[in-house]
Design a protein around this motif. Structure first.
Motif, PDB file in Angstrom:
ATOM      1  N   GLY A   1      -5.632   4.610   2.615  1.00 32.85           N
ATOM      2  CA  GLY A   1      -4.541   3.652   2.513  1.00 32.85           C
ATOM      3  C   GLY A   1      -4.503   2.681   3.675  1.00 32.85           C
ATOM      4  O   GLY A   1      -4.341   1.467   3.488  1.00 32.85           O
TER       5      GLY A   1
ATOM      6  N   VAL B   1       0.862  -1.179   0.000  1.00 36.55           N
ATOM      7  CA  VAL B   1       0.000   0.000   0.000  1.00 36.55           C
ATOM      8  C   VAL B   1       0.895   1.224   0.000  1.00 36.55           C
ATOM      9  O   VAL B   1       1.764   1.367   0.875  1.00 36.55           O
ATOM     10  CB  VAL B   1      -0.939   0.025   1.224  1.00 36.55           C
TER      11      VAL B   1
ATOM     12  N   VAL C   1       3.316  -1.011   4.034  1.00 34.25           N
ATOM     13  CA  VAL C   1       2.871   0.357   3.756  1.00 34.25           C
ATOM     14  C   VAL C   1       4.094   1.247   3.597  1.00 34.25           C
ATOM     15  O   VAL C   1       4.957   1.295   4.482  1.00 34.25           O
ATOM     16  CB  VAL C   1       1.966   0.900   4.882  1.00 34.25           C
TER      17      VAL C   1
END
Length: 507
Positions: free
Chosen positions: A280, A273, A296
């Motif tokens: 998100g 992500v 992430v």
């Protein structure tokens, strides 16, 4: 009757006393149906106890005059009629007749649902209303026009292929696999037919002519209007780096986007992500629910610090890490080579599914082409009317004068868009109602909901009541000593009270 469906509380047909109420409310039943009794001033009302949005418990809500507000997502209902007077709820609740026999309060009969009335329209209205946009604001406007008894033509033009849907679900429960797709539509297909709303999906709008009062469609057809609402919304910012156009790299805005991510997740093992925004991180949580390994990458030092502050940002990061998310902060992706993402730091992440959540931008091309006043959004007055009389704007594109902050603001919140759509509809009917709703949004991260009321583009300090780490807190974001916004975790009633205080501060 099973334990789960057993009616709540006392049998209200036999009567109860005000002494039985707690904080002005009492949950009981009439036959097999749960009913909430609510004391408001000298009156007692009986209403369905679950919010028609996500079934929030109204017994834990806030009574304001003759309305009750849901503790979860701040919907509001009339205690007299059950009407949903404020989104995100759209459907009315049942109400029952209340009678008194000396000091006993009895409930026996359900009231008939009142029919929409046009009695409070200020003046005769034109016949042809056009709405450009099929999102929260566009739908909110169309539904409110019919609710108010408008009998003219409503044409709703949407570039999307899906009917108006509950967009927050696309990154939350639906993406996580805990909500079926049939929960998504705000109304079923036959609603539009029965309500006489000409909903045109997959329809491009090429231009607006304010002088000729017409809309030119992508196929060249012209559609005349007497009143127009621009509700074109926003579109995701796309990643502009080498390799970012590959099919395994997704953005999330529409039903089709969410479906594509779900389909890709079915065969994926590791997801990346890009962006630690609310969207998100909701995507990260949803993909963890689907048992994917999730990384992430984001350029900031901590998630959401700009909006929520350092301490809440650290909490959100820790919460996601506890649930297995790996963060790569102070970093960005600079290149994709097939499934391999190269980071600015030199690190490499191999992921078979990538979702980018690096922000959205308002769709302003039509407004600009039409010559409407633009200021980082479509400029509107307090009645959501643009610089061109008879043309209104609502939702993600609208920049309006916010009385609480004293600034012209534009926000990208679902509930704000719905509420603006409704207010715009009333003003298209000539009602001249100011848009004064305090902005509100919620975000869900695993079992932790974060509610946010108000709007603070910057703040001097944050007053924290309770424990952020303990998931029981209320944060006040202040500038110059004035509270501009409030965030909370499991402080639902306090969040409602903060919203009311902001409303009353500029009433």
């Amino acid at each position: 009757m099973g334990e789960e469906s057993k009616p709540s509380g006392p049998d209200l047909t036999k009567g109860v006393s005000l002494a039985d109420f707690r904080d002005g409310k009492l949950l009981g039943h009439v036959g097999g149906e749960d009913v909430l009794l609510v004391q408001a001033g000298s009156e007692v009302f009986a209403i369905e106890p679950a919010c028609s949005h996500y079934h929030g418990p109204l017994a834990e809500g806030l009574v304001v005059d003759d309305t009750i507000r849901c503790p979860w997502h701040h919907a509001c209902f009339s205690l007299r009629t059950g009407e949903a007077t404020r989104p995100p709820a759209l459907n009315a609740l049942s109400v029952w007749e209340v009678t008194r026999d000396q000091d006993r309060i009895l409930v026996q009969r359900k009231r008939e649902v009142p029919q929409p009335s046009a009695s409070h329209r200020a003046a005769p209205t034109p016949d042809r209303f056009v709405i450009v946009g099929g999102g929260a604001a566009g739908f909110g406007a169309a539904e409110m026009l019919r609710r108010e008894g408008f009998a003219g033509a409503i044409t709703m033009l949407s570039h999307d292929g899906a009917m108006p849907v509950d967009r927050p679900n696309l990154s939350k429960d639906y993406l996580a696999g805990s909500a079926p797709e049939d929960w998504l539509p705000l109304r079923p297909e036959d609603y539009y037919r029965d309500a006489g709303i000409d909903l045109r999906l997959n329809t491009a709008v090429a231009a607006i002519d304010p002088k000729a009062r017409s809309v030119t469609l992508g196929n060249g057809d012209k559609l005349p209007f007497d009143r127009l609402l621009l509700a074109t919304g926003a579109e995701p910012v796309t990643l502009q780096i080498p390799g970012a156009d590959q099919p395994h790299i997704h953005t999330l805005r529409s039903v089709a986007d969410s479906r594509a991510i779900i389909n890709a997740a079915g065969g994926a093992k590791r997801a990346l992500v890009i962006g630690a925004s609310f969207i998100g991180l909701e995507v990260a949580a949803s993909l963890r629910a689907r048992k994917l390994e999730v990384h992430v990458v984001a350029p900031e030092e901590r998630p959401m610090e700009r909006i929520l502050g350092r301490e809440m940002g650290d909490f959100v990061r820790a919460l996601h890490e506890e649930n297995g998310v790996d963060f790569h902060l102070n970093d960005t992706a600079v290149r994709f080579d097939r499934t391999r993402a190269t980071l600015k730091s030199g690190g490499v992440i191999d992921a078979d599914l990538v979702v980018t959540g690096i922000g959205v931008k308002p769709r302003l091309a039509l407004a600009e082409q039409a010559g409407l006043a633009i200021d980082r959004g479509v400029s509107v007055n307090a009645f959501l009317e643009t610089s061109e009389a008879g043309i209104f704007a609502a939702g993600d594109i609208a920049r309006w004068p916010d009385r609480h902050s004293g600034q012209d603001i534009r926000v990208e919140h679902w509930v704000v868009a719905e509420r603006q759509g409704q207010t715009a509809a009333l003003n298209m009917l000539g009602r001249r109602e100011r848009f004064d709703a305090v902005p509100f949004f919620w975000s869900q991260h695993y079992d932790v909901p974060i509610n946010y009321v108000g709007h603070a583009e910057g703040f001097d300090d944050i007053a924290v009541d309770g424990s952020i780490a303990g998931k029981d807190c209320l944060l006040k974001y202040r500038k110059g000593g004035r509270v501009l916004a409030v965030a909370s975790i499991y402080r639902d009633l306090d969040s409602l009270k903060a919203e009311l205080e902001m409303e009353r501060s500029h009433a």
